[in-house]
Motif scaffolding. Structure first.
Motif, mmCIF file in Angstrom:
data_model
loop_
_atom_site.group_PDB
_atom_site.id
_atom_site.type_symbol
_atom_site.label_atom_id
_atom_site.label_comp_id
_atom_site.label_asym_id
_atom_site.label_seq_id
_atom_site.Cartn_x
_atom_site.Cartn_y
_atom_site.Cartn_z
ATOM 1 N N ILE A 55 0.864 -1.185 0.000
ATOM 2 C CA ILE A 55 0.000 0.000 0.000
ATOM 3 C C ILE A 55 0.898 1.231 0.000
ATOM 4 O O ILE A 55 1.745 1.382 0.886
ATOM 5 N N ASP A 56 0.725 2.111 -0.988
ATOM 6 C CA ASP A 56 1.391 3.420 -0.979
ATOM 7 C C ASP A 56 0.526 4.372 -0.161
ATOM 8 O O ASP A 56 -0.642 4.572 -0.479
ATOM 9 N N VAL A 115 -6.255 6.996 0.719
ATOM 10 C CA VAL A 115 -5.446 5.823 0.391
ATOM 11 C C VAL A 115 -6.330 4.585 0.491
ATOM 12 O O VAL A 115 -6.746 4.185 1.590
ATOM 13 N N ARG A 116 -6.607 3.946 -0.654
ATOM 14 C CA ARG A 116 -7.528 2.812 -0.659
ATOM 15 C C ARG A 116 -7.068 1.658 -1.543
ATOM 16 O O ARG A 116 -7.721 0.617 -1.573
ATOM 17 N N GLN A 117 -5.977 1.804 -2.267
ATOM 18 C CA GLN A 117 -5.556 0.762 -3.196
ATOM 19 C C GLN A 117 -4.596 -0.218 -2.532
ATOM 20 O O GLN A 117 -3.590 0.185 -1.941
ATOM 21 N N VAL A 132 -7.224 4.214 4.289
ATOM 22 C CA VAL A 132 -6.204 3.746 5.231
ATOM 23 C C VAL A 132 -5.530 4.949 5.892
ATOM 24 O O VAL A 132 -5.265 5.964 5.241
ATOM 25 N N GLU A 133 -5.239 4.814 7.177
ATOM 26 C CA GLU A 133 -4.477 5.829 7.903
ATOM 27 C C GLU A 133 -3.049 5.329 8.111
ATOM 28 O O GLU A 133 -2.824 4.328 8.792
ATOM 29 N N TYR A 161 -6.135 -2.887 9.382
ATOM 30 C CA TYR A 161 -5.650 -1.513 9.271
ATOM 31 C C TYR A 161 -6.551 -0.568 10.063
ATOM 32 O O TYR A 161 -7.659 -0.928 10.494
ATOM 33 N N GLN A 162 -6.047 0.659 10.238
ATOM 34 C CA GLN A 162 -6.780 1.716 10.934
ATOM 35 C C GLN A 162 -7.501 2.588 9.909
ATOM 36 O O GLN A 162 -6.906 3.020 8.925
ATOM 37 N N ARG A 163 -8.794 2.829 10.145
ATOM 38 C CA ARG A 163 -9.544 3.706 9.250
ATOM 39 C C ARG A 163 -9.055 5.137 9.411
ATOM 40 O O ARG A 163 -8.737 5.594 10.519
#
Length: 450
Positions: free
Chosen positions: A233-234, A240-242, A267-268, A281-283
């Motif tokens: 994940i970048d 950020v969702r990809q 993503v956070e 992951y953290q929202r």
């Protein structure tokens, strides 16, 4: 006689009374003889006719007027033409300048394309050379620096398809193998004794990849994807969702994703982890934890982490909203964070991997903002002192079995000088890190401290 003369003069005077004037003059002729001259007006015209002369003069004036008007018009036209020509010259100069700049840019891009083509050809030749080269035989008494060689019996640079083969071989020759005395089995648990040189697997392609997280599932991976699948994940961006998936390390190094998933919630930061077929992951902008199931491509569980700081309240020293950091080790799924009650000290909680419920928590005396990153190995928390120093240390450890912490000094390298993510993979016995666009891994050695 006198009478005749008087009469003649009188007749002249009478004949000229009706005329305007008469004149008398006397002078010498060419022979110097005296000559008398009388001039009187004509009986019909008071003066010599000047009609023809006046017409010529008027015509001349008219022609002169026409010439002056033509000169004026020509003078005005020349001024207008001069301004137009000046504007045309300016526009032409700009067009020529733009054309020259475009030609220069085209030439520069052409040179770059040729350089890239040469680089590709060189890499292809190097790959062919490596393929034709026989695998070196490993000595039974030596301890290689890379786990991949232990598992496959081949050179690690070959197993990852790395073009920097000569560089890796030089590193292996330069640094001696770690000592093996007083150590437990490398596949068992123990304390962290040694961290190897970073091995680069890929460099991100754009600014979005300056920070990020990459991971592999454990050997207990479930669902449609096995443990060889590599995920990335970048994390630079507001949404950020990809999630990119690669079949193995080789495909990661080549940059060919086999799967791209769009996460339902953004993503956070860089604290995500992969465990048993799910992404944790953290929202974004919340303390909400999410379990995203890869098989169903949907959220399987979500839960708020009680009292956890988020979005810049208790990050690591490098920043990046790293308030909540997931971790995986031999004992299961963990989350590393802090709370107001802990006043910025690191809190470690073990989570139920299905429901995300907190099963147990430990409050340490390690200030989260003073360390660059943290990870879990065999139930022990480890922290890294600096994210930017090329030569730093793993400086603290906290054992959840004894609730004791201590200072340590295990050398650690940030080769690219901006390490934004460090996680442990229990299946590979490696550390994964994201160092300033570069996805790198570290071999480690576990044992018992003396």
């Amino acid at each position: 006689m006198q009478f005749l003369v008087v009469m003649w003069i009188s007749s002249l005077l009478v004949g000229t009374q009706a005329q305007s004037t008469a004149s008398f003059s006397r002078g010498n002729d060419r022979n110097k003889r005296c000559q008398y001259t009388f001039m009187v007006d004509s009986p019909t015209e008071a003066s010599c006719p000047a009609t023809a002369s006046s017409a010529e003069i008027e015509a001349l004036k008219s022609r002169l007027g026409l010439v002056e008007a033509l000169i004026s018009r020509l003078a005005g036209g020349e001024a207008t033409d001069t301004e137009a020509q000046t504007g045309l010259r300016t526009a032409y100069t700009q067009v020529i300048g733009d054309r020259d700049r475009l030609q220069q840019e085209n030439t520069r891009l052409g040179q770059q394309v040729k350089q890239l083509q040469q680089t590709v050809e060189e890499l292809q030749r190097e790959a062919e050379r490596l393929r034709s080269r026989p695998c070196p035989q490993q000595s039974s008494q030596s301890v290689p620096l890379y786990d991949s060689s232990r598992q496959t019996g081949t050179d690690p640079s070959w197993s990852y398809g790395s073009p920097a083969y000569q560089e890796l071989k030089a590193e292996v020759a330069e640094f001696p193998a770690p000592r093996t005395e007083n150590t437990e089995s490398i596949r068992g648990c123990g304390e962290l004794l040694w961290v190897g040189e970073p091995v680069t697997h890929r460099k991100a392609d754009s600014i979005a990849g300056r920070y990020g997280v990459w991971m592999q599932d454990s050997a207990e991976a479930t669902g449609p994807y096995g443990p060889n699948m590599v995920w990335r994940i970048d994390t630079v961006g507001t949404e950020v969702r990809q999630l990119y998936g690669y079949e193995d390390m080789d495909q990661l190094s080549r940059g060919f994703p086999a799967k791209v998933l769009l996460l339902p919630e953004a993503v956070e930061s860089t604290g995500a982890a992969m465990y048993r077929g799910s992404l944790y992951y953290q929202r974004r902008r919340s303390r909400t934890l999410i379990r995203y199931e890869l098989g169903s491509e949907s959220i399987a569980a979500r839960r708020d982490l009680p009292h956890a700081g988020f979005h810049g309240q208790f990050p690591y020293s490098w920043g990046g909203y790293t308030d909540i950091d997931f971790a995986v080790d031999e004992n299961g799924l963990w989350v590393i964070y802090s709370t107001n009650k802990a006043k910025g000290a690191i809190v470690v909680s073990q989570l139920d991997p299905h429901s995300l419920e907190v099963m147990n928590s430990w409050e340490t005396n390690i200030r989260k903002a003073t360390v660059a990153n943290a990870f879990m190995i065999c139930g022990r928390l480890y922290t890294v002192a600096s994210y930017g120093s090329p030569n730093t240390t793993v400086n603290y450890t906290f054992d959840t079995a004894t609730s004791q912490s201590k200072a340590i000094a295990v050398p650690f390298q940030n080769r690219h000088r901006y390490n934004s993510m460090i996680d442990y993979n229990p299946a590979q016995k490696k550390l994964f890190a994201w160092d300033n666009y570069h996805m790198v891994s570290y071999d480690i050695r576990l044992g018992k401290q003396q």
